[in-house]
Design an enzyme around this catalytic site. Sequence first.
Site, PDB file in Angstrom:
ATOM      1  N   LYS A 161      45.194  31.846  32.869  1.00 45.79           N
ATOM      2  CA  LYS A 161      44.290  32.516  33.834  1.00 45.79           C
ATOM      3  C   LYS A 161      43.661  33.742  33.179  1.00 45.79           C
ATOM      4  O   LYS A 161      42.525  34.115  33.479  1.00 45.79           O
ATOM      5  CB  LYS A 161      45.066  32.897  35.097  1.00 45.79           C
ATOM      6  CG  LYS A 161      44.210  33.487  36.205  1.00 45.79           C
ATOM      7  CD  LYS A 161      43.505  32.447  37.010  1.00 45.79           C
ATOM      8  CE  LYS A 161      42.740  32.862  38.245  1.00 45.79           C
ATOM      9  NZ  LYS A 161      42.562  34.210  38.646  1.00 45.79           N
ATOM     10  N   ASN A 208      40.140  36.016  33.140  1.00 37.77           N
ATOM     11  CA  ASN A 208      40.127  37.347  33.769  1.00 37.77           C
ATOM     12  C   ASN A 208      39.909  38.477  32.767  1.00 37.77           C
ATOM     13  O   ASN A 208      39.227  39.461  33.074  1.00 37.77           O
ATOM     14  CB  ASN A 208      41.442  37.596  34.530  1.00 37.77           C
ATOM     15  CG  ASN A 208      41.485  36.847  35.842  1.00 37.77           C
ATOM     16  OD1 ASN A 208      42.404  36.099  36.085  1.00 37.77           O
ATOM     17  ND2 ASN A 208      40.493  37.011  36.694  1.00 37.77           N
ATOM     18  N   ASN A 262      36.614  40.066  34.040  1.00 39.37           N
ATOM     19  CA  ASN A 262      36.915  41.238  34.871  1.00 39.37           C
ATOM     20  C   ASN A 262      36.597  42.518  34.099  1.00 39.37           C
ATOM     21  O   ASN A 262      35.984  43.446  34.615  1.00 39.37           O
ATOM     22  CB  ASN A 262      38.399  41.226  35.277  1.00 39.37           C
ATOM     23  CG  ASN A 262      38.694  40.147  36.311  1.00 39.37           C
ATOM     24  OD1 ASN A 262      38.201  39.028  36.191  1.00 39.37           O
ATOM     25  ND2 ASN A 262      39.501  40.472  37.314  1.00 39.37           N
ATOM     26  N   SER A 305      36.645  40.537  41.076  1.00 46.32           N
ATOM     27  CA  SER A 305      37.421  41.397  41.978  1.00 46.32           C
ATOM     28  C   SER A 305      37.590  42.796  41.375  1.00 46.32           C
ATOM     29  O   SER A 305      37.600  43.786  42.088  1.00 46.32           O
ATOM     30  CB  SER A 305      38.779  40.765  42.273  1.00 46.32           C
ATOM     31  OG  SER A 305      39.331  40.178  41.122  1.00 46.32           O
TER      32      SER A 305
HETATM   33  N1  LIG Z   1      39.816  38.007  45.764  1.00 44.05           N
HETATM   34  C1  LIG Z   1      39.807  36.969  44.925  1.00 44.05           C
HETATM   35  O1  LIG Z   1      38.866  36.127  44.970  1.00 44.05           O
HETATM   36  C2  LIG Z   1      40.897  36.780  43.937  1.00 44.05           C
HETATM   37  C3  LIG Z   1      41.948  37.686  43.850  1.00 44.05           C
HETATM   38  N2  LIG Z   1      42.962  37.436  42.971  1.00 44.05           N
HETATM   39  C4  LIG Z   1      44.100  38.354  42.879  1.00 44.05           C
HETATM   40  O2  LIG Z   1      44.816  38.317  44.113  1.00 44.05           O
HETATM   41  C5  LIG Z   1      45.496  39.574  44.316  1.00 44.05           C
HETATM   42  C6  LIG Z   1      45.119  40.137  45.682  1.00 44.05           C
HETATM   43  O3  LIG Z   1      43.760  40.474  45.608  1.00 44.05           O
HETATM   44  P1  LIG Z   1      42.796  40.518  46.893  1.00 44.05           P
HETATM   45  O4  LIG Z   1      43.345  39.705  47.997  1.00 44.05           O
HETATM   46  O5  LIG Z   1      41.428  40.248  46.386  1.00 44.05           O
HETATM   47  O6  LIG Z   1      42.921  42.060  47.287  1.00 44.05           O
HETATM   48  P2  LIG Z   1      42.517  42.739  48.675  1.00 44.05           P
HETATM   49  O7  LIG Z   1      42.331  44.179  48.389  1.00 44.05           O
HETATM   50  O8  LIG Z   1      41.438  41.975  49.353  1.00 44.05           O
HETATM   51  O9  LIG Z   1      43.844  42.529  49.568  1.00 44.05           O
HETATM   52  C7  LIG Z   1      44.982  43.313  49.371  1.00 44.05           C
HETATM   53  C8  LIG Z   1      45.457  43.715  50.753  1.00 44.05           C
HETATM   54  O10 LIG Z   1      46.686  44.418  50.651  1.00 44.05           O
HETATM   55  C9  LIG Z   1      46.681  45.386  51.684  1.00 44.05           C
HETATM   56  N3  LIG Z   1      47.670  46.425  51.468  1.00 44.05           N
HETATM   57  C10 LIG Z   1      47.627  47.466  50.621  1.00 44.05           C
HETATM   58  N4  LIG Z   1      48.731  48.219  50.767  1.00 44.05           N
HETATM   59  C11 LIG Z   1      49.468  47.632  51.746  1.00 44.05           C
HETATM   60  C12 LIG Z   1      50.711  47.921  52.366  1.00 44.05           C
HETATM   61  N5  LIG Z   1      51.414  49.002  52.006  1.00 44.05           N
HETATM   62  N6  LIG Z   1      51.177  47.100  53.338  1.00 44.05           N
HETATM   63  C13 LIG Z   1      50.464  46.018  53.709  1.00 44.05           C
HETATM   64  N7  LIG Z   1      49.280  45.669  53.158  1.00 44.05           N
HETATM   65  C14 LIG Z   1      48.799  46.481  52.200  1.00 44.05           C
HETATM   66  C15 LIG Z   1      45.269  45.914  51.671  1.00 44.05           C
HETATM   67  O11 LIG Z   1      45.008  46.558  52.894  1.00 44.05           O
HETATM   68  P3  LIG Z   1      44.112  47.905  52.895  1.00 44.05           P
HETATM   69  O12 LIG Z   1      42.802  47.521  52.294  1.00 44.05           O
HETATM   70  O13 LIG Z   1      44.067  48.262  54.332  1.00 44.05           O
HETATM   71  O14 LIG Z   1      44.870  48.889  52.047  1.00 44.05           O
HETATM   72  C16 LIG Z   1      44.464  44.640  51.464  1.00 44.05           C
HETATM   73  O15 LIG Z   1      44.068  44.085  52.684  1.00 44.05           O
HETATM   74  C17 LIG Z   1      45.063  40.464  43.145  1.00 44.05           C
HETATM   75  O16 LIG Z   1      46.021  40.428  42.114  1.00 44.05           O
HETATM   76  C18 LIG Z   1      43.767  39.803  42.674  1.00 44.05           C
HETATM   77  O17 LIG Z   1      43.476  40.085  41.310  1.00 44.05           O
HETATM   78  C19 LIG Z   1      42.997  36.313  42.182  1.00 44.05           C
HETATM   79  C20 LIG Z   1      41.962  35.424  42.229  1.00 44.05           C
HETATM   80  C21 LIG Z   1      40.820  35.615  43.046  1.00 44.05           C
HETATM   81  C1  LIG Z   2      38.418  33.164  38.257  1.00 40.82           C
HETATM   82  C2  LIG Z   2      38.166  34.045  39.469  1.00 40.82           C
HETATM   83  C3  LIG Z   2      36.800  34.583  39.423  1.00 40.82           C
HETATM   84  C4  LIG Z   2      38.259  33.211  40.696  1.00 40.82           C
HETATM   85  O1  LIG Z   2      39.478  32.616  40.701  1.00 40.82           O
HETATM   86  C5  LIG Z   2      39.221  35.149  39.525  1.00 40.82           C
HETATM   87  O2  LIG Z   2      40.302  34.963  39.049  1.00 40.82           O
HETATM   88  C6  LIG Z   2      38.983  36.493  40.107  1.00 40.82           C
HETATM   89  O3  LIG Z   2      38.061  36.685  40.872  1.00 40.82           O
HETATM   90  O4  LIG Z   2      39.804  37.368  39.793  1.00 40.82           O
END
Ligand SMILES: NC(=O)C1=CN([C@@H]2O[C@H](COP(=O)(O)OP(=O)(O)OC[C@H]3O[C@@H](n4cnc5c(N)ncnc54)[C@H](OP(=O)(O)O)[C@@H]3O)[C@@H](O)[C@H]2O)C=CC1
Ligand SMILES: CC(C)(CO)C(=O)C(=O)O
Length: 320
Positions: free
Chosen positions: A200, A204, A208, A270
């Site tokens: 992955k 990234n 990224n 992201s």
């Molecule tokens: N988004 C994507 O398309 C992709 C993301 N990823 C990975 O997935 C992971 C998550 O990313 P993503 O979902 O985008 O991040 P987000 O910021 O969208 O989501 C993270 C969530 O965690 C919440 N949070 C933070 N602190 C707390 C806490 N103490 N208790 C409860 N909730 C909390 C945040 O809320 P608040 O904002 O209110 O603090 C937020 O809603 C990362 O490692 C990212 O790199 C991987 C592939 C693709």
């Molecule tokens: C490859 C991609 C763009 C979607 O899975 C990703 O990993 C990210 O947004 O962090």
Amino acid sequence: MTPTTTPTRLQRRYAVIGTGAIGGFYGAKLQQAGFDVHFLLNRDYQWVRDRGLVVESVNGDFTLPEVNAYQQPQKMPKCDVVIVALKTTANHLLPELLPPVVKENGVVVLLQNGLGAEEEVAQIVGSDRVMGGLCFICSNKIGPGHIRHSDYGAIELGDYDESYRARGITDRMQAIAGDFDRAGITILDSEDLLASRWKKLVWNIPFNGLSVILDAKTDALIADRATRSLAEDLMQEVVNGAAAHDRAIAPEFVQEMLDKTVKMKPYLTSMKLDYDRRQPLEIEAIFGNPLKKAAKVGVRLPKIETLYQQLVFLDRRNRR
Ligand SMILES: NC(=O)C1=CN([C@@H]2O[C@H](COP(=O)(O)OP(=O)(O)OC[C@H]3O[C@@H](n4cnc5c(N)ncnc54)[C@H](OP(=O)(O)O)[C@@H]3O)[C@@H](O)[C@H]2O)C=CC1
Ligand SMILES: CC(C)(CO)C(=O)C(=O)O
């Protein structure tokens, strides 16, 4: 040894720690499929408790007017599967967030990018109660409790063993994969979680990182000869890092990632979105830890090091 049997289908209770782009989307899909899901939220707690979740998805929009929403893990029931979908920059909270929610023979599934988080969580819940998933999805939280899933959606799921030894496909992995499959999520079984994490990073680390440093979307980075060549050099360094851990990544996979990026809708990664929102960047998980692991076995990854140093500078200055 914690028994690895998990309750039968639909009896498995899920927790989502971090109801954002990833946790909000996959957690909502599990609830939509009939699973008992409990969401831990932060700033969005009041809104989601009162209004539920809204999911816009390329696979069909849906809303969940009522969800089990919590602001404190102590108020949550013990769950069989605890999905961690925080940004890795919030993982320092896990020693406080996880213990109240993980059932006796439960398992924690880390749906996060980067490397090393399983080792951290193993220190909290034990190394036989951790799994990891790589999400190939483009999803964003566009408002409180409002998720927009714009592309892809599959998860590569792997079971964790101490020091990232390859653990193969386990019964509990297949059970959880079955649940996600029932929720309409494609699961790719990984026999070797560490190999999957390095793979992955082939995408990234270049995209990224460069999207932040060069303030560019993926289409511009791949279209320009100079940045495409730099991305390929960075991908090769990731392959070298994996090889230093006896994980072979085929040249065809690198080409596949390049081809996929050419076909991708213009995309702000992201990390770039976090940078623009002045949020902390997942630098250590996606850059620092791979560099440390490679250095531990005597391998330098100089171009990734340069990216790391630039990102640390930009991240600090961005949040002064
Ligand atoms: N988004 C994507 O398309 C992709 C993301 N990823 C990975 O997935 C992971 C998550 O990313 P993503 O979902 O985008 O991040 P987000 O910021 O969208 O989501 C993270 C969530 O965690 C919440 N949070 C933070 N602190 C707390 C806490 N103490 N208790 C409860 N909730 C909390 C945040 O809320 P608040 O904002 O209110 O603090 C937020 O809603 C990362 O490692 C990212 O790199 C991987 C592939 C693709
Ligand atoms: C490859 C991609 C763009 C979607 O899975 C990703 O990993 C990210 O947004 O962090």
